[in-house]
Design a protein around this motif. Structure first.
Motif, PDB file in Angstrom:
ATOM      1  N   GLU A   2       0.833  -1.201   0.000  1.00 48.53           N
ATOM      2  CA  GLU A   2       0.000   0.000   0.000  1.00 48.53           C
ATOM      3  C   GLU A   2       0.871   1.255   0.000  1.00 48.53           C
ATOM      4  N   ILE A   3       1.967   1.211   0.753  1.00 46.62           N
ATOM      5  CA  ILE A   3       2.885   2.354   0.782  1.00 46.62           C
ATOM      6  C   ILE A   3       3.488   2.582  -0.595  1.00 46.62           C
ATOM      7  N   ARG A   5       2.215   1.703  -3.518  1.00 48.21           N
ATOM      8  CA  ARG A   5       1.169   2.220  -4.408  1.00 48.21           C
ATOM      9  C   ARG A   5       0.942   3.711  -4.162  1.00 48.21           C
ATOM     10  N   ASP A   6       0.821   4.086  -2.876  1.00 39.99           N
ATOM     11  CA  ASP A   6       0.571   5.493  -2.556  1.00 39.99           C
ATOM     12  C   ASP A   6       1.725   6.383  -3.015  1.00 39.99           C
ATOM     13  N   TRP A   7       2.950   5.879  -2.867  1.00 42.31           N
ATOM     14  CA  TRP A   7       4.125   6.654  -3.292  1.00 42.31           C
ATOM     15  C   TRP A   7       4.096   6.898  -4.796  1.00 42.31           C
ATOM     16  N   TYR A   9       1.493   6.608  -6.892  1.00 46.08           N
ATOM     17  CA  TYR A   9       0.341   7.447  -7.235  1.00 46.08           C
ATOM     18  C   TYR A   9       0.630   8.914  -6.927  1.00 46.08           C
ATOM     19  N   GLY A  10       1.285   9.166  -5.806  1.00 50.17           N
ATOM     20  CA  GLY A  10       1.620  10.543  -5.429  1.00 50.17           C
ATOM     21  C   GLY A  10       2.552  11.193  -6.436  1.00 50.17           C
ATOM     22  N   ARG A  19      -3.950   9.006 -12.852  1.00 49.54           N
ATOM     23  CA  ARG A  19      -3.779   7.713 -12.178  1.00 49.54           C
ATOM     24  C   ARG A  19      -4.291   6.570 -13.044  1.00 49.54           C
ATOM     25  N   TRP A  99       0.809  -4.316  -8.145  1.00 47.46           N
ATOM     26  CA  TRP A  99      -0.230  -4.245  -9.182  1.00 47.46           C
ATOM     27  C   TRP A  99      -0.453  -5.559  -9.920  1.00 47.46           C
TER      28      TRP A  99
END
Length: 215
Positions: A2-3, A5-7, A9-10, A19, A99
Motif C-alpha cells: 500500500e505504501i 502504491r501510494d508513493w 500514485y503521489g 492515475r 499491481w
C-alpha cells in the motif's frame, strides 16, 4: 505494498499525469512481462493518446526506479537499438507485486503460478539485482540494460564487456544452447536455471546463487 502504491500514485499526481492511465500502463507492462514492446503498443493497449504520452509514463516509472528499459543490442555494431521495441522488466519487484493481477502474497501463491509466469518473475528478480550492482559500481546509466535477440533465439541480458545472461525457470540442457558457440564463438554465457552443467563457454547457476554472488 500500500505504501508503494501510494508513493507511485503521489509521484504520478505531482507530475500532472492521470492515475487511471498510469494503472493502464502498469497493467500492460505486467501483461507482456519479458516480451519486447514498443511505445506505440503501450499507447494502444493502455488507451493513451499517442507514443509521446506513453513515453512520459514509462519515463516516470523509470525515474522512480520501478522499471529498467532493456534495449535490443546490435552485436555487430555494439550499440543499443533504441528505436526497436524493448523490454521493460521491473527492477523493483515490490512495485510489480503491488499491481500484479495474481495478487501474490505468499510463497504458495507464487508456486501456484504457471511456469511461464514464474519465468517472468525470475527475469524481474535478475533485473533488480543487475540494477543494484550497476548502482553500486557507479555506472552512468544503471536504469538501462541491453538484451540480445535473433529470429530464433534470445538472451535476456548482455553484461559488459560481452557476457551473456539467460534466465530460465526450471531445467536447462546444453543442447538448448548448442547454437551459442556458432554465433558467439569467443563469448561466455551464464544460464540461471535449476540445472547444473558447465562447458567451455556456458555455465549454470541457481537464482539464489546469482543473487548472493555479489554480497
Amino acid at each position: 505494498m500500500e505504501i508503494v502504491r501510494d508513493w507511485i500514485y503521489g509521484e504520478c499526481a505531482a507530475s500532472g499525469r492521470q492515475r487511471s492511465s498510469l494503472v493502464a500502463v502498469l497493467e500492460c507492462l505486467l501483461r507482456y512481462g519479458g516480451t519486447p514492446v514498443g511505445q506505440a503498443k503501450v499507447a494502444r493497449e493502455a488507451g493513451l493518446g499517442n507514443n509521446t504520452v506513453a513515453a512520459g509514463y514509462l519515463e516516470l516509472l523509470t525515474d522512480l526506479m520501478c522499471i529498467t528499459p532493456t534495449y535490443v543490442w546490435d552485436a555487430s555494431r555494439g550499440v543499443k537499438l533504441r528505436r526497436k521495441p524493448c523490454k521493460f522488466p521491473f527492477c523493483n519487484t515490490l512495485a510489480a507485486l503491488a499491481w500484479h493481477p495474481a495478487q501474490l502474497r505468499t510463497v504458495a501463491d507464487f508456486n501456484a503460478l504457471p511456469a511461464a509466469t514464474k519465468g517472468v518473475w525470475y527475469e524481474w528478480a535478475v533485473a533488480q539485482e543487475l540494477w543494484r550492482r550497476s548502482a553500486i559500481d557507479n555506472e552512468p546509466l544503471p536504469e538501462e540494460k541491453i538484451f540480445w535477440q535473433s529470429k530464433e533465439h534470445e538472451l535476456d541480458f548482455v553484461l559488459p564487456p560481452k557476457t551473456f545472461l539467460g534466465v530460465k525457470h526450471g531445467q536447462a540442457t546444453p543442447l538448448e544452447f548448442a547454437w551459442f558457440h556458432r554465433i558467439f564463438p569467443t563469448e561466455r554465457l551464464t544460464v540461471i536455471s535449476s540445472s547444473r552443467f558447465k562447458t567451455d563457454q556456458i555455465q549454470t547457476m541457481s537464482l539464489e546463487e546469482f543473487l548472493l554472488e555479489r554480497e
